[in-house]
Design an enzyme around this catalytic site. Structure first.
Site, PDB file in Angstrom:
ATOM      1  N   HIS A 110       0.948  -1.075   0.056  1.00 31.54           N
ATOM      2  CA  HIS A 110      -0.048   0.048   0.041  1.00 31.54           C
ATOM      3  C   HIS A 110       0.903   1.352  -0.095  1.00 31.54           C
ATOM      4  O   HIS A 110       0.207   2.491   0.518  1.00 31.54           O
ATOM      5  CB  HIS A 110      -1.065  -0.020   1.306  1.00 31.54           C
ATOM      6  CG  HIS A 110      -1.948  -0.951   1.143  1.00 31.54           C
ATOM      7  ND1 HIS A 110      -1.641  -2.375   1.378  1.00 31.54           N
ATOM      8  CD2 HIS A 110      -3.203  -0.972   1.164  1.00 31.54           C
ATOM      9  CE1 HIS A 110      -3.138  -3.057   1.417  1.00 31.54           C
ATOM     10  NE2 HIS A 110      -3.771  -2.131   1.000  1.00 31.54           N
ATOM     11  N   GLY A 164      -1.026  -2.428  -5.899  1.00 32.43           N
ATOM     12  CA  GLY A 164      -2.122  -3.357  -5.611  1.00 32.43           C
ATOM     13  C   GLY A 164      -3.318  -2.855  -5.065  1.00 32.43           C
ATOM     14  O   GLY A 164      -4.477  -3.514  -5.066  1.00 32.43           O
ATOM     15  N   HIS A 165      -3.111  -1.601  -4.215  1.00 31.38           N
ATOM     16  CA  HIS A 165      -4.620  -0.869  -3.990  1.00 31.38           C
ATOM     17  C   HIS A 165      -4.657   0.432  -4.763  1.00 31.38           C
ATOM     18  O   HIS A 165      -4.012   1.543  -4.287  1.00 31.38           O
ATOM     19  CB  HIS A 165      -4.425  -0.722  -2.478  1.00 31.38           C
ATOM     20  CG  HIS A 165      -5.928  -0.276  -2.003  1.00 31.38           C
ATOM     21  ND1 HIS A 165      -6.795   0.321  -2.560  1.00 31.38           N
ATOM     22  CD2 HIS A 165      -6.629  -0.918  -1.011  1.00 31.38           C
ATOM     23  CE1 HIS A 165      -7.872   0.464  -1.789  1.00 31.38           C
ATOM     24  NE2 HIS A 165      -7.979  -0.238  -0.877  1.00 31.38           N
ATOM     25  N   HIS A 191     -11.305  -7.568  -5.145  1.00 28.90           N
ATOM     26  CA  HIS A 191     -11.340  -6.597  -3.999  1.00 28.90           C
ATOM     27  C   HIS A 191     -12.212  -5.338  -4.519  1.00 28.90           C
ATOM     28  O   HIS A 191     -11.897  -4.631  -5.241  1.00 28.90           O
ATOM     29  CB  HIS A 191     -10.045  -6.103  -3.493  1.00 28.90           C
ATOM     30  CG  HIS A 191      -9.994  -5.448  -2.085  1.00 28.90           C
ATOM     31  ND1 HIS A 191     -10.381  -4.013  -2.084  1.00 28.90           N
ATOM     32  CD2 HIS A 191      -9.778  -5.766  -1.136  1.00 28.90           C
ATOM     33  CE1 HIS A 191     -10.398  -3.684  -0.874  1.00 28.90           C
ATOM     34  NE2 HIS A 191     -10.125  -4.820  -0.251  1.00 28.90           N
ATOM     35  N   GLU A 219     -12.878  -9.452   0.781  1.00 24.64           N
ATOM     36  CA  GLU A 219     -13.583  -8.176   0.651  1.00 24.64           C
ATOM     37  C   GLU A 219     -13.896  -7.976  -0.769  1.00 24.64           C
ATOM     38  O   GLU A 219     -13.784  -6.717  -1.317  1.00 24.64           O
ATOM     39  CB  GLU A 219     -12.672  -6.966   1.121  1.00 24.64           C
ATOM     40  CG  GLU A 219     -12.185  -7.153   2.611  1.00 24.64           C
ATOM     41  CD  GLU A 219     -11.489  -6.012   3.057  1.00 24.64           C
ATOM     42  OE1 GLU A 219     -10.484  -5.452   2.305  1.00 24.64           O
ATOM     43  OE2 GLU A 219     -11.811  -5.628   4.434  1.00 24.64           O
ATOM     44  N   GLU A 264     -18.669  -3.465   2.149  1.00 29.88           N
ATOM     45  CA  GLU A 264     -17.905  -2.655   3.171  1.00 29.88           C
ATOM     46  C   GLU A 264     -18.464  -1.269   2.920  1.00 29.88           C
ATOM     47  O   GLU A 264     -18.607  -0.616   1.713  1.00 29.88           O
ATOM     48  CB  GLU A 264     -16.291  -2.787   2.607  1.00 29.88           C
ATOM     49  CG  GLU A 264     -15.502  -1.873   3.422  1.00 29.88           C
ATOM     50  CD  GLU A 264     -14.100  -2.101   3.054  1.00 29.88           C
ATOM     51  OE1 GLU A 264     -13.584  -2.826   2.707  1.00 29.88           O
ATOM     52  OE2 GLU A 264     -13.090  -0.936   3.436  1.00 29.88           O
ATOM     53  N   CYS A 282     -16.491   1.528   2.704  1.00 35.75           N
ATOM     54  CA  CYS A 282     -15.417   2.092   1.618  1.00 35.75           C
ATOM     55  C   CYS A 282     -15.888   1.644   0.343  1.00 35.75           C
ATOM     56  O   CYS A 282     -15.800   2.609  -0.550  1.00 35.75           O
ATOM     57  CB  CYS A 282     -14.212   1.443   1.928  1.00 35.75           C
ATOM     58  SG  CYS A 282     -13.323   2.514   3.252  1.00 35.75           S
ATOM     59  N   CYS A 313     -10.083   2.078   7.871  1.00 38.09           N
ATOM     60  CA  CYS A 313     -10.168   2.505   6.492  1.00 38.09           C
ATOM     61  C   CYS A 313     -11.669   3.585   6.493  1.00 38.09           C
ATOM     62  O   CYS A 313     -11.677   4.448   5.857  1.00 38.09           O
ATOM     63  CB  CYS A 313     -10.060   1.549   5.228  1.00 38.09           C
ATOM     64  SG  CYS A 313     -11.252   0.148   5.593  1.00 38.09           S
ATOM     65  N   CYS A 314     -12.578   2.706   6.914  1.00 37.01           N
ATOM     66  CA  CYS A 314     -14.104   3.512   6.631  1.00 37.01           C
ATOM     67  C   CYS A 314     -14.354   4.679   7.402  1.00 37.01           C
ATOM     68  O   CYS A 314     -14.809   5.608   6.886  1.00 37.01           O
ATOM     69  CB  CYS A 314     -15.125   2.308   7.149  1.00 37.01           C
ATOM     70  SG  CYS A 314     -14.905   0.718   6.016  1.00 37.01           S
TER      71      CYS A 314
HETATM   72 ZN   LIG Z   1     -13.089   0.484   4.699  1.00 34.73          ZN
END
Ligand SMILES: [Zn+2]
Length: 644
Positions: free
Chosen positions: A146, A195-196, A252, A304, A320, A322, A388-389
């Site tokens: 990340h 990757g993200h 994801h 996820e 999720e 996010c 994260c959220c």
């Molecule tokens: Zn999140």
């Protein structure tokens, strides 16, 4: 010292994007009045942002920066991506400075920015996990670690901060890091991509901010590298085939939709048809096969991730928060690209029904996972190890007024209805003030009054008599086939606009003109495609832009999953000001019969034709908006109900 606030700050700056149909309206030009969204934005400002700051401190996320600058000897704390939570909070707090001019918020923001500045390496690198003893591991595992994702969030925070305050101190850090990244991963350099996804959106916005093409080119490089094995050719990371060859979403969910958002940003600048066609295909695939009725996506807990087509379990839903936010971000960009109301429809629907459930009514607890059916054990939490959220919700709420309107050369576009005042600088240079009065989403009566017309921003005291432009009013798709009554100054407007379109009213507007529209808010009973087997013989309930659910606390003494709702009876509607912040509840007709007596505790039985069924008791059922569930005592909840 008084802080200067730049009222021209826009959330996504498509002002000069050559392929943007729509242009943004600055946050500072929109002021929400007492109502649904204003309450939430004020709570975001007064509760969420301060409590999240304390949590960043308490969980060591700020100490991670102090560790790198030598201000603490504590070890690194938490997950590899923890810097991103700090940046998302900084972005949320920066947008909030538009509304909150207080010293307290400014000093919190300045304090965090100072920590970020002090943690940056001389070469521009910045990621607190990979500093000190881990320097050699930098950029060695782009699939999992990340680094570019965190960098993207820093860039977005810096853009927000500079746009709002005019101060470039965080932007200077972001540019040094972005330059370091371009030097590392440019076309003839290391063939990596993250990757993200996230850096793609950030780099395009940095290009919009600075005009420096290299950031746009780098965003394109990162997208183009997918499908060429940089990320182990993993389908989970959308690296199994080139992005332009995708025809459905896998892997994801947050990563996939951040990537789609970044790719849409790129199309807004380049107009590339092939990429545009891919995005259209992916959007259609998501909406037709992989999205919950709430707008939530990413059905699987495992990874996820998006599931197979129609794999949309209710109690086991991941959905999720996010991913819902990512859905909003992507739809906003598609809307700016095309002006197609289907994107505004989904943006609004997702905001109310998939993002908003992610935060409690007291604005300090969050859902990461959003089931559509629950036994009452799933509760919001103050924070998560992977957090994260929470800051993602905070920044979304802080940006929300920026999603309400757009401009085009023809005039003003109204996407989201909310009680508010707004000033619009038309492309002709004239300024228009509009007051919007409504109780949306509780009823669909909306009044728009032209409260001011001015020749230009520099001359606000002088007024002009009239201005010719179009007002584009969104007639939501959830109206299905209903006709919308529109009046101008009390006279009915003849129009042929259908739900799921923008009604364009072009005229010579004068100060005092009033447009009223009535969006009928009938209760609707919805069924799902038969391939979603869990929902077979079940219906969901919606009203206006809201998905409803049953919660045990309102329906005591009956097993929620066995309540049968009668869709032939129109429910009674009641606004209850003291309940859950003020909501419209629905009184439904239904039935209930005891399955215990019928089944005698057995799991299976031989099918008998004409088996007499136990008597069904008629009951009244109360339903509340889904976003408001789990704010009272724990109990079962369900969106999909048996049909009577
Ligand atoms: Zn999140």
């Amino acid at each position: 010292m008084n802080m200067r606030i730049n009222n021209n700050a826009v959330i996504i700056d498509t002002s000069h994007s050559p392929f943007a149909r729509l242009k943004p309206v600055p946050l500072g030009d929109i002021s929400l009045d007492r109502g649904f969204w204003q309450f939430r934005i004020l709570m975001n400002q007064s509760v969420t942002i301060p409590t999240q700051f304390q949590l960043l401190e308490k969980t060591g996320r700020l100490d991670n920066f102090r560790r790198v600058s030598g201000d603490t000897r504590k070890p690194y704390q938490g997950n590899v991506y923890n810097d991103s939570d700090v940046y998302k909070w900084l972005e949320a707090a920066s947008w909030t400075m538009i509304y909150d001019h207080g010293e307290q918020l400014r000093s919190l923001v300045d304090c965090v920015i100072e920590l970020v500045i002090r943690a940056q390496d001389i070469d521009g690198y910045l990621n607190t996990y990979f500093s000190l003893s881990k320097i050699r591991e930098r950029w060695t595992n782009l699939q999992e670690k990340h680094e570019l994702y965190c960098a993207g969030h820093l860039i977005q925070a810096a853009i927000a901060h500079q746009r709002v305050t005019g101060d470039s101190k965080l932007m200077d850090v972001a540019i040094r890091l972005a330059d370091h990244i371009c030097g590392m991963f440019g076309s003839s350099q290391v063939a990596g991509t993250c990757g993200h996804p996230e850096i793609e959106m950030a780099l395009v916005e940095l290009f919009r901010m600075t005009g420096d093409m290299k950031y746009l080119e780098q965003a394109a490089i990162f997208i183009d590298r997918r499908g060429h094995g940089c990320l182990g050719s993993r389908e989970y990371l959308l690296d199994h085939i080139p992005f332009r060859n995708l025809d459905h979403l896998t892997g994801h969910a947050v990563r996939a939709l951040y990537l789609c958002s970044g790719a849409t940003d790129l199309v807004l600048e380049t107009g590339e048809q092939q990429l545009r066609a891919t995005l259209d295909l992916l959007w259609t695939n998501m909406v037709n096969q992989k999205m919950y009725i709430t707008g939530g996506v990413g059905a699987r807990h495992e990874g996820e991730a998006f599931g197979k087509p129609y794999e949309l379990p209710n109690a086991r839903a991941y959905a999720e928060t996010c991913a819902a936010i990512a859905n909003v971000m992507w739809n906003w960009r598609m809307l700016q690209l095309e002006g197609n109301p289907r994107y505004a429809d989904l943006l609004e629907w997702t905001l109310y029904n998939a993002v908003l459930p992610g935060i409690s009514l007291d604005s300090k607890e969050y859902f990461y996972v959003n089931p559509l059916v629950d036994n009452g054990s799933h509760r919001r939490e103050a924070w998560f190890e992977c957090a994260c959220c929470p800051p993602n919700i905070a920044r979304t709420l802080a940006m929300l007024p920026g999603y309400m309107y757009s401009l085009s050369k023809e005039g003003i576009w109204l996407h989201l209805y909310a009680k508010s005042n707004a000033v619009f600088e038309l492309m002709t240079g004239q300024n228009v003030e509009i007051e919007q009065t409504t109780s949306y989403p509780w009823d669909g009566d909306i009044a728009l009054q032209i409260t001011g017309l001015h020749p230009s921003q520099s001359n606000e005291d002088s007024a002009i008599h009239s201005a010719k432009f179009s007002l584009f009013l969104r007639l939501p798709g959830w109206l299905s086939d209903q006709k919308v009554d529109v009046n101008i100054n009390g006279k009915p407007l003849r129009h042929h606009a259908t739900p799921g379109s923008y009604l364009e009213i072009h005229r010579n507007w004068k100060k005092g003109d009033i447009v009223t529209l009535r969006l009928p808010m009938d209760v609707r009973f919805i069924e799902s495609h038969p391939m979603i087997v869990e929902n077979y013989d079940r219906i969901a309930i919606t009203r206006g832009p809201l998905v409803y659910c049953l919660e045990a606390v309102d329906n005591p003494g009956v097993l929620l999953s066995q309540i049968r709702i009668n869709p032939a009876v129109q429910p009674e509607i009641e606004f209850v000001p003291g309940l859950l912040g003020g909501i419209v509840i629905l009184h439904l007709s239904g039935g209930f019969r005891s399955i215990e007596a019928e089944w005698d505790k057995k799991l299976y039985r031989i099918v008998k034709v004409n088996l007499p069924q136990a008597d069904e008791h008629k009951i009244r059922v109360i339903s509340i908006p889904y976003y408001a569930w789990a704010n009272r005592k724990p109990g079962a909840m369900g969106i999909w109900n048996l049909i009577q």
